[in-house]
Scaffold this motif. Sequence first.
Motif, PDB file in Angstrom:
ATOM      1  N   PRO A   1       0.810  -1.227   0.000  1.00  9.39           N
ATOM      2  CA  PRO A   1       0.000   0.000   0.000  1.00  9.39           C
ATOM      3  C   PRO A   1       0.842   1.276   0.000  1.00  9.39           C
ATOM      4  O   PRO A   1       0.339   2.350  -0.338  1.00  9.39           O
ATOM      5  CB  PRO A   1      -0.810  -0.121   1.295  1.00  9.39           C
ATOM      6  CG  PRO A   1      -0.009  -1.033   2.182  1.00  9.39           C
ATOM      7  CD  PRO A   1       0.645  -2.008   1.235  1.00  9.39           C
ATOM      8  N   LEU A   2       2.124   1.155   0.358  1.00  9.00           N
ATOM      9  CA  LEU A   2       2.984   2.333   0.429  1.00  9.00           C
ATOM     10  C   LEU A   2       3.121   3.040  -0.918  1.00  9.00           C
ATOM     11  O   LEU A   2       3.269   4.260  -0.969  1.00  9.00           O
ATOM     12  CB  LEU A   2       4.368   1.943   0.957  1.00  9.00           C
ATOM     13  CG  LEU A   2       4.431   1.502   2.422  1.00  9.00           C
ATOM     14  CD1 LEU A   2       5.778   0.862   2.735  1.00  9.00           C
ATOM     15  CD2 LEU A   2       4.165   2.689   3.349  1.00  9.00           C
ATOM     16  N   TRP A   3       3.045   2.283  -1.996  1.00 15.21           N
ATOM     17  CA  TRP A   3       3.203   2.868  -3.332  1.00 15.21           C
ATOM     18  C   TRP A   3       2.177   3.968  -3.616  1.00 15.21           C
ATOM     19  O   TRP A   3       2.488   4.978  -4.258  1.00 15.21           O
ATOM     20  CB  TRP A   3       3.065   1.797  -4.410  1.00 15.21           C
ATOM     21  CG  TRP A   3       4.234   0.874  -4.579  1.00 15.21           C
ATOM     22  CD1 TRP A   3       4.287  -0.450  -4.232  1.00 15.21           C
ATOM     23  CD2 TRP A   3       5.506   1.173  -5.164  1.00 15.21           C
ATOM     24  NE1 TRP A   3       5.508  -0.979  -4.558  1.00 15.21           N
ATOM     25  CE2 TRP A   3       6.281  -0.013  -5.137  1.00 15.21           C
ATOM     26  CE3 TRP A   3       6.067   2.330  -5.707  1.00 15.21           C
ATOM     27  CZ2 TRP A   3       7.576  -0.082  -5.624  1.00 15.21           C
ATOM     28  CZ3 TRP A   3       7.364   2.270  -6.197  1.00 15.21           C
ATOM     29  CH2 TRP A   3       8.105   1.076  -6.157  1.00 15.21           C
ATOM     30  N   ASP A   4       0.951   3.751  -3.177  1.00 12.99           N
ATOM     31  CA  ASP A   4      -0.151   4.616  -3.612  1.00 12.99           C
ATOM     32  C   ASP A   4      -0.678   5.551  -2.525  1.00 12.99           C
ATOM     33  O   ASP A   4      -1.670   6.248  -2.756  1.00 12.99           O
ATOM     34  CB  ASP A   4      -1.307   3.744  -4.131  1.00 12.99           C
ATOM     35  CG  ASP A   4      -0.896   2.908  -5.327  1.00 12.99           C
ATOM     36  OD1 ASP A   4      -0.362   3.499  -6.284  1.00 12.99           O
ATOM     37  OD2 ASP A   4      -1.092   1.680  -5.299  1.00 12.99           O
ATOM     38  N   MET A   5      -0.033   5.588  -1.370  1.00 14.06           N
ATOM     39  CA  MET A   5      -0.509   6.455  -0.298  1.00 14.06           C
ATOM     40  C   MET A   5      -0.104   7.900  -0.572  1.00 14.06           C
ATOM     41  O   MET A   5       1.043   8.178  -0.930  1.00 14.06           O
ATOM     42  CB  MET A   5       0.032   5.970   1.047  1.00 14.06           C
ATOM     43  CG  MET A   5      -0.467   4.575   1.415  1.00 14.06           C
ATOM     44  SD  MET A   5       0.275   3.912   2.929  1.00 14.06           S
ATOM     45  CE  MET A   5      -0.602   4.855   4.162  1.00 14.06           C
ATOM     46  N   LYS A   6      -1.040   8.808  -0.398  1.00 13.69           N
ATOM     47  CA  LYS A   6      -0.796  10.219  -0.728  1.00 13.69           C
ATOM     48  C   LYS A   6       0.230  10.863   0.210  1.00 13.69           C
ATOM     49  O   LYS A   6       0.835  11.884  -0.137  1.00 13.69           O
ATOM     50  CB  LYS A   6      -2.102  11.008  -0.692  1.00 13.69           C
ATOM     51  CG  LYS A   6      -2.763  11.066   0.685  1.00 13.69           C
ATOM     52  CD  LYS A   6      -4.057  11.865   0.644  1.00 13.69           C
ATOM     53  CE  LYS A   6      -4.692  11.942   2.029  1.00 13.69           C
ATOM     54  NZ  LYS A   6      -5.961  12.717   2.019  1.00 13.69           N
ATOM     55  N   ASN A   7       0.398  10.283   1.401  1.00 16.34           N
ATOM     56  CA  ASN A   7       1.337  10.856   2.365  1.00 16.34           C
ATOM     57  C   ASN A   7       2.641  10.050   2.451  1.00 16.34           C
ATOM     58  O   ASN A   7       3.298  10.006   3.486  1.00 16.34           O
ATOM     59  CB  ASN A   7       0.688  10.977   3.750  1.00 16.34           C
ATOM     60  CG  ASN A   7       0.065   9.673   4.245  1.00 16.34           C
ATOM     61  OD1 ASN A   7       0.006   8.689   3.507  1.00 16.34           O
ATOM     62  ND2 ASN A   7      -0.398   9.668   5.480  1.00 16.34           N
ATOM     63  N   VAL A   8       3.012   9.418   1.341  1.00 22.24           N
ATOM     64  CA  VAL A   8       4.247   8.619   1.286  1.00 22.24           C
ATOM     65  C   VAL A   8       5.016   8.949   0.008  1.00 22.24           C
ATOM     66  O   VAL A   8       4.432   9.065  -1.072  1.00 22.24           O
ATOM     67  CB  VAL A   8       3.954   7.103   1.326  1.00 22.24           C
ATOM     68  CG1 VAL A   8       5.238   6.293   1.154  1.00 22.24           C
ATOM     69  CG2 VAL A   8       3.272   6.732   2.645  1.00 22.24           C
ATOM     70  N   THR A   9       6.335   9.089   0.145  1.00 24.26           N
ATOM     71  CA  THR A   9       7.231   9.196  -1.007  1.00 24.26           C
ATOM     72  C   THR A   9       8.134   7.976  -0.991  1.00 24.26           C
ATOM     73  O   THR A   9       8.823   7.712   0.001  1.00 24.26           O
ATOM     74  CB  THR A   9       8.093  10.474  -0.928  1.00 24.26           C
ATOM     75  OG1 THR A   9       7.239  11.616  -0.898  1.00 24.26           O
ATOM     76  CG2 THR A   9       9.041  10.563  -2.118  1.00 24.26           C
ATOM     77  N   VAL A  10       8.119   7.202  -2.077  1.00 28.89           N
ATOM     78  CA  VAL A  10       8.925   5.983  -2.197  1.00 28.89           C
ATOM     79  C   VAL A  10      10.053   6.218  -3.192  1.00 28.89           C
ATOM     80  O   VAL A  10       9.818   6.692  -4.309  1.00 28.89           O
ATOM     81  CB  VAL A  10       8.067   4.789  -2.658  1.00 28.89           C
ATOM     82  CG1 VAL A  10       8.941   3.588  -3.016  1.00 28.89           C
ATOM     83  CG2 VAL A  10       7.060   4.394  -1.581  1.00 28.89           C
ATOM     84  N   THR A  11      11.272   5.899  -2.782  1.00 29.30           N
ATOM     85  CA  THR A  11      12.408   5.897  -3.715  1.00 29.30           C
ATOM     86  C   THR A  11      13.133   4.553  -3.579  1.00 29.30           C
ATOM     87  O   THR A  11      13.142   3.953  -2.509  1.00 29.30           O
ATOM     88  CB  THR A  11      13.384   7.070  -3.445  1.00 29.30           C
ATOM     89  OG1 THR A  11      13.882   6.987  -2.103  1.00 29.30           O
ATOM     90  CG2 THR A  11      12.700   8.407  -3.646  1.00 29.30           C
TER      91      THR A  11
END
Length: 319
Positions: A266-276
């Motif tokens: 779910p981390l990919w699409d959460m508005k309050n998460v930046t994934v690198t």
Amino acid sequence: MFLLILSSARLRDDIKDGLKNTFPNEEFHFYKNMKEAKAYLNQAEILLSYGEDLTDELVAESKELQWIMVISAGLDRMPFKALEKQDILITNARGIHKTPMAEYTISMMLQVSRKASLLLKNQKQHTWNRKVPITEISGKTLGILGTGAIGCEIARLAKAFNMKTIGFNRSGHSAENCDVIVDREGISTLYGESDFIVNVLPSTPHTYRFVGKNAFSLMKQNAVFINIGRGKTVDEEELITALQAEKIGHAVLDVFEKEPLKEESPLWDMKNVTVTPHLSGISPQYQERAIEIFCDNLTLYRNDKRKEMINIIPYDRGY
């Protein structure tokens, strides 16, 4: 008498040529991986490695091995018990990541505060919106979990923005550019007062899921949590729960417990998460900086000054 120096790390040609020119009396064997290098492992006195290709069995075969130079900072895959049994010296490239990782941290703090992702989205949609809720990082409080070379460099750059810096380390010893230092007993202060919290902790038995439910419950509702340390130091499920409940403002995640991050996370699409994708330490100067440490240590090793070598890793600590 020459030293047989084996490299299982893929090095650039110019780096290899530089080593041979700097140390013409040594015998270098360069390979792209351990599978290719294995044939010489029982003859080599020194091994250059990224630290991810050694096993107990390979160490047992390394009858002549005296020193391993790990040209990275992470050592969580090293077979320390086997290495200690054979009294093999271990050094690493601690400190070489401080520049790119500190720049990454500051850039992400600015991107989140200045709503960079929303501005780019608005640009693509041709949306002119001057009410985007941007803010400043100047004068805010930055909590740093792990005050080694990287943590202290982040603190140094933060001072350009007049930020208050709170550092955490196990012993509570002072650290450069940190206004306040806390140990485990005082860590609630760091969590409670920080507007930004950056995790630079190494992966050890003591740091496994160090940042969990209690930590997230103590953070400010608008706090930004940045993880550039190791994925295993954070309880990922508790982080997701905290983000879904909006108990913290945002998470910038460069490392994960299992990599690559699964597509269904779910981390990919959460508005309050930046994934690198684990790239905060990447730099075109990476190998030069690591090999510079190796060259300095090799000179000391050759002159029987092993106690003066830098970045010696204690077996019991593992970092």
